[in-house]
Design an enzyme around this catalytic site. Structure first.
Site, short mmCIF file in Angstrom:
data_model
loop_
_atom_site.label_atom_id
_atom_site.label_comp_id
_atom_site.label_asym_id
_atom_site.label_seq_id
_atom_site.Cartn_x
_atom_site.Cartn_y
_atom_site.Cartn_z
CB CYS A 176 82.03 31.89 9.07
SG CYS A 176 81.97 30.12 9.40
CG HIS A 185 77.46 32.14 8.38
ND1 HIS A 185 78.19 32.61 7.31
CD2 HIS A 185 78.01 30.95 8.72
CE1 HIS A 185 79.14 31.75 7.01
NE2 HIS A 185 79.06 30.73 7.85
CD GLU A 214 76.51 35.49 6.15
OE1 GLU A 214 76.85 35.91 7.28
OE2 GLU A 214 76.84 34.37 5.70
#
Ligand code: MN
Length: 248
Positions: A114, A216, A218
């Site tokens: 990001c 994202h 994660e």
């Protein structure tokens, strides 16, 4: 012995509680968990000023994850801030640019997420759109706002890239950004776009694994194996470049 993964940190200021205004160094815990799940040993790398110290941060790790966060200061890519840009945090921008330079010079893998992708692009001479409304063609909702692990839009992936090896022509990703890449930095290529043409991933040309993604992973890695696999791919390159044995 595991592989040491540095995760670039930020500073958060307490808004209430016992110590209003108090500054704390942090990263979102999803980065820690995704790193650990993919076989790395996570370390938080705090924002620093001193280049020798930042160089030592780079030397102490086997791979770098550049985390998300604030908008990059537009002065760093030669623009005045427009009214839609976010609050600047120049100290973090400068700390991460130096960290990136040293990690990349040391031949270590980088996964930039990001804001991380944005700072990567700017650090190597690229530019950003300060707001999605500056992109005439952008019709997709690029800020899904909540339900962080849900995929919200698709990406088209370029043949012959690392992302293509992992996902093929398409993947489903989440999206929490109001800025995007304008000019791609020299030495990098775009590996994925949204269907409105917005750049969603870049990769450094050549053998070194330096991949930036606008989404994202994660936040999705625990629910979606495809996104854990991105961390695992990064970790494979960390192992190769560190020349160590797998310990888990
Ligand atoms: Mn998006």
């Amino acid at each position: 012995m595991g592989f040491l993964i540095g995760i670039s940190g930020s500073i958060i200021v307490d808004q209430g509680g016992r110590f209003p205004g108090y500054k704390r160094a942090y990263v979102n815990n999803d980065y820690i968990e995704s790193t650990a799940l993919s076989g790395g040993v996570p370390f938080i790398l705090p924002v620093l000023k001193d280049e020798e110290m930042i160089k030592a941060q780079a030397e102490s790790i086997d791979g770098l994850i550049l985390s998300g966060g604030q908008d990059v200061n537009p002065l760093l890519y030669g623009e005045e801030p427009t009214t839609k840009t976010g609050s600047p945090f120049l100290a973090r921008d400068q700390s991460e640019q130096l960290l990136l330079k040293h990690v990349i010079d040391q031949g270590k893998p980088v996964l930039a997420i990001c804001r991380g992708l944005q700072i990567l692009n700017v650090a190597y001479g690229g530019t950003l759109y300060q707001d999605m409304s500056d992109i005439k063609e952008a019709f997709i909702k690029h800020d899904q706002y909540n339900n962080t692990s849900d995929p919200s839009h698709s990406i088209m992936i370029k043949d012959g890239t690392r992302l293509h090896d992992l996902y093929g022509n398409q993947a489903l990703i989440n999206s929490f950004h109001h800025q995007a890449i304008k000019d791609v930095a020299p030495g990098f290529e775009v590996s994925a776009w949204a269907k409105d043409g917005v750049i969603e991933a870049i990769e450094k040309q050549g053998d070194q694994f330096v991949v930036g993604v606008q989404w994202h992973p994660e936040m999705m890695a625990k629910q979606h194996i495809s996104m854990l696999n991105l961390f695992k791919l990064f970790m494979e390159h960390v192992k190769q470049s560190a020349g160590k044995k797998v310990s888990i």
